[in-house]
Scaffold this motif. Structure first.
Motif, PDB file in Angstrom:
ATOM      1  N   THR A   1     107.592  -8.546 -75.100  1.00 37.37           N
ATOM      2  CA  THR A   1     107.568  -7.418 -73.962  1.00 37.37           C
ATOM      3  C   THR A   1     108.612  -6.645 -73.598  1.00 37.37           C
ATOM      4  O   THR A   1     108.809  -5.178 -73.939  1.00 37.37           O
TER       5      THR A   1
ATOM      6  N   THR B   1     105.437  -1.948 -66.533  1.00 32.10           N
ATOM      7  CA  THR B   1     106.083  -2.918 -67.103  1.00 32.10           C
ATOM      8  C   THR B   1     107.011  -2.869 -67.922  1.00 32.10           C
ATOM      9  O   THR B   1     108.183  -3.886 -67.946  1.00 32.10           O
TER      10      THR B   1
ATOM     11  N   ARG C   1     110.244  -2.960 -65.627  1.00 36.84           N
ATOM     12  CA  ARG C   1     110.399  -4.872 -65.337  1.00 36.84           C
ATOM     13  C   ARG C   1     111.032  -5.382 -65.559  1.00 36.84           C
ATOM     14  O   ARG C   1     112.040  -5.933 -65.562  1.00 36.84           O
TER      15      ARG C   1
END
Length: 116
Positions: free
Chosen positions: A24, A61, A64
């Motif tokens: 990610t 996302t 974060r």
């Protein structure tokens, strides 16, 4: 000393969580670099990651995970400083603590670091 041990345990837990989300993180860097039209230049400093976050990150996302990474680096740097404050004479220029502090500085070029 107990406070340092607790801080280290917290850092280890946060690192494990970050490690689980490393894909990610890489995707977030790719997205922000694409938004910055900066795909040819490697990401080499923490300041560069902060700049991508501040100016080119528009996905929650991505924000974060980039914030998680930068906070972890900042807290590791502070932890190194706390360790040094305990016994400043124990830290020589060749010491691992000094190397850690250098690696975590905002403008250190990390482009040559490779995982083992």
């Amino acid at each position: 000393m107990n406070e340092l041990k607790a801080t280290l345990r917290d850092l280890e837990q946060r690192y494990l969580l970050f490690k689980q989300q490393q894909f990610t993180f890489v995707a977030a860097l790719d997205h922000t670099r694409e938004n910055a039209h900066d795909k040819t230049k490697p990401v080499s400093t923490l300041s560069q990651v902060q700049n991508y976050l501040d100016h080119y990150c528009n996905n929650s996302t991505d924000k974060r995970i980039l914030i998680m990474f930068l906070d972890l680096c900042k807290d590791l740097s502070e932890f190194c400083s706390q360790l040094e404050d305990i016994n400043p004479k124990a830290c020589s220029p060749d010491d691992r603590l000094e190397k850690c502090k250098l690696l975590l500085s905002c403008n250190n070029d990390m482009s040559n670091i490779r995982a083992k």
